[in-house]
Write a protein that holds these residues in place. Structure first.
Motif, PDB file in Angstrom:
ATOM      1  N   THR A 173       0.829  -1.208   0.000  1.00  8.39           N
ATOM      2  CA  THR A 173       0.000   0.000   0.000  1.00  8.39           C
ATOM      3  C   THR A 173       0.863   1.257   0.000  1.00  8.39           C
ATOM      4  O   THR A 173       0.605   2.206  -0.753  1.00  8.39           O
ATOM      5  CB  THR A 173      -0.930  -0.001   1.221  1.00  8.39           C
ATOM      6  N   LEU A 174       1.907   1.278   0.841  1.00  7.18           N
ATOM      7  CA  LEU A 174       2.812   2.423   0.877  1.00  7.18           C
ATOM      8  C   LEU A 174       3.550   2.595  -0.444  1.00  7.18           C
ATOM      9  O   LEU A 174       3.773   3.726  -0.899  1.00  7.18           O
ATOM     10  CB  LEU A 174       3.808   2.271   2.033  1.00  7.18           C
ATOM     11  N   TRP A 175       3.926   1.484  -1.065  1.00  3.65           N
ATOM     12  CA  TRP A 175       4.610   1.567  -2.359  1.00  3.65           C
ATOM     13  C   TRP A 175       3.691   2.153  -3.428  1.00  3.65           C
ATOM     14  O   TRP A 175       4.106   3.003  -4.215  1.00  3.65           O
ATOM     15  CB  TRP A 175       5.081   0.180  -2.788  1.00  3.65           C
ATOM     16  N   GLY A 233       3.350   5.798  -2.851  1.00  8.06           N
ATOM     17  CA  GLY A 233       4.547   6.488  -3.300  1.00  8.06           C
ATOM     18  C   GLY A 233       4.564   6.694  -4.803  1.00  8.06           C
ATOM     19  O   GLY A 233       4.969   7.761  -5.289  1.00  8.06           O
ATOM     20  N   TRP A 287       2.212   9.565  -5.657  1.00  8.36           N
ATOM     21  CA  TRP A 287       2.360  10.708  -4.759  1.00  8.36           C
ATOM     22  C   TRP A 287       1.991  12.025  -5.415  1.00  8.36           C
ATOM     23  O   TRP A 287       1.501  12.935  -4.753  1.00  8.36           O
ATOM     24  CB  TRP A 287       3.787  10.767  -4.234  1.00  8.36           C
TER      25      TRP A 287
END
Length: 373
Positions: free
Chosen positions: A34-36, A39, A42
C-alpha cells in the motif's frame, strides 16, 4: 511433584504462533504494498491531502452559507475566492512592510556585519581582518569551483518551486469541488458498497473527516499562541516588522520543524540588523522558550484533546514521521496517526461484545459533511 511438558500443548502452541506470525507477515506485506502504491501515486495523493486539509478550514463558512439557502456552487465559489483574498492579504501583510523598510534593513545588515567583525576581532577570538579576508576568499574560491553544483541546486530549487505551485493550484481546485460536491459523497459511497461495507466505510470516513478538522484547528490554535507570544516579545524589545513576523510565525506553524526554524531565523536576523546583537540574542532566547513550550507542552496537550491521542503518542509519531519521510512525514504524522486510531477504535467496537454497546458515531451518517479522507 514435577510437572512435565505436554507435547500436545507444545505443538498446539507452536502451530498457533506460526499461524499468527504468518498472518502478521501478510498484514505487513499488505501495508508495504500500500505504501509503495501511494509512493508511485504521490503526485496525485499530495495535492489531494492538501486539498482535504484546506477544505477543513473553509468548510465551516461554506456550510453556513449553504444552510442560509445558497446554492452549493455559489457558496463554494464565494468561499474559494475569499480564501484566495485572505491568502494574498497574508502575503501582502508580510511583503509590503518588508519592502517599505528594505533600505533600512539593508543598512542594518551592513552595520550588523561590521559589528560582528569588530566583535570577532576582540577577545577571546582575536580574529584580524586579514584572517577574515582570507576566509572570505577561500569561500569564494570554493563557490567558484562548485559552480556546477550550485547551478544544479538552483535548477532543482526552481523545479521544486514550480512543483509546489502546480500542487497548490490542483489542491485549490480540489478544495472547490470538495466544498461544492462533498456532502453528496458519503451517500453515494454507501450506495456503491455491498452489504455491511455500506455502513462501515462511510462511518469510518466520517470520523476520519472529523479527525482532520480537529487536527487543523489544533494547529491553528498552536500557531496563534506562538504568534501572540513571539510578537509580544518583539514589540516589547522594539523590533520592527512585528506584525509581519507574527503572521509569518502563525503561518509557519502548519509546517513542523522547518517552519519554526525559518520564522525564528527571520525574527533573529531582523532583530540583529535593527536593534543589535544583544536584542537579537534576547529574541533568540524568547523563540527557543516559546518553541520548547509549544513542542513539549502546548502542541501535545491541545492535539491530544482534539484528536483523542495521548501526548506521548503525538511526540513519537512526529519523531518517527520525520525520521522516515522528512518534512512531509512530520507534517502528516499526527493526522495519519489519528486516522489509524479512528480505524482501530471502530474495528474494536465491532469486535467487542454486544453488552458493551456501540461506540459513538455509529448511529448514522452525517450527510452534511464534505469529502473525508
Amino acid at each position: 511433584m514435577t510437572a512435565t511438558l505436554s507435547s500436545t500443548r507444545a505443538r498446539a502452541a507452536l502451530r498457533t504462533s506460526a499461524r499468527t506470525s504468518g498472518e502478521l507477515l501478510l498484514v505487513l506485506l499488505m501495508l508495504a504494498v500500500t505504501l509503495w502504491i501511494l509512493g508511485r501515486m504521490w503526485s496525485v495523493v499530495w495535492p489531494l491531502l492538501i486539498g482535504l486539509l484546506l477544505t477543513t478550514l473553509t468548510w465551516p463558512p461554506t456550510r453556513f452559507l449553504r444552510r442560509r439557502g445558497w446554492k452549493p456552487a455559489l457558496a463554494a465559489s464565494v468561499v474559494t475566492v475569499l480564501f484566495l483574498l485572505v491568502a494574498m492579504g497574508v502575503v501582502a501583510l508580510i511583503a509590503v512592510p518588508v519592502a517599505s523598510q528594505s533600505g533600512e534593513l539593508s543598512d542594518g545588515v551592513f552595520k550588523g556585519i561590521q559589528e560582528l567583525r569588530e566583535w570577532a576581532a576582540g577577545p577571546p577570538l582575536n580574529i584580524d581582518d586579514a584572517q577574515i579576508n582570507k576566509a572570505f576568499d577561500t569561500a569564494v574560491s570554493r563557490a567558484q569551483d562548485s559552480l556546477g553544483n550550485v547551478a544544479g541546486a538552483v535548477v532543482t530549487g526552481v523545479s521544486t518551486v514550480l512543483n509546489g505551485l502546480v500542487t497548490a493550484v490542483v489542491a485549490l481546485f480540489l478544495m472547490f469541488f470538495f466544498l461544492k460536491d462533498g456532502p453528496r459523497f458519503l451517500p453515494w459511497l454507501a450506495r456503491q458498497l455491498p452489504g455491511r461495507l455500506a455502513t462501515d466505510v462511510p462511518t469510518v470516513a466520517e470520523r476520519g473527516w472529523n479527525t482532520l478538522g480537529a487536527f487543523v484547528r489544533s494547529q491553528a490554535a498552536v500557531g496563534l499562541i506562538d504568534a501572540v507570544l513571539i510578537g509580544l516579545g518583539l514589540w516589547i524589545l522594539g523590533v520592527p516588522l512585528v506584525l509581519p513576523l507574527a503572521v509569518l510565525t502563525f503561518v509557519s506553524a502548519f509546517v513542523p520543524i522547518v517552519g519554526a526554524l525559518f520564522a525564528g531565523f527571520v525574527a533573529v536576523l531582523i532583530a540583529l540588523v535593527s536593534n543589535g546583537l544583544t536584542d537579537a540574542l534576547i529574541v533568540l532566547a524568547i523563540i527557543v522558550v516559546v518553541q520548547q513550550l509549544e513542542g513539549n507542552v502546548l502542541q501535545p496537550i491541545i492535539q491530544s484533546r482534539g484528536l483523542g491521542l495521548h501526548a506521548a503518542v503525538i511526540l513519537l509519531a512526529v519523531t518517527l514521521g520525520g525520521s522516515l519521510f522528512g518534512i512531509v512525514g512530520s507534517l502528516l504524522a499526527v493526522p495519519v496517526t489519528a486516522l489509524i486510531a479512528v480505524c482501530w477504535d471502530y474495528v474494536r467496537e465491532q469486535l467487542s461484545e454486544p453488552s458493551e454497546g456501540p461506540g459513538p458515531g455509529t448511529d448514522g451518517l452525517d450527510t452534511d459533511a464534505p469529502v473525508p479522507s
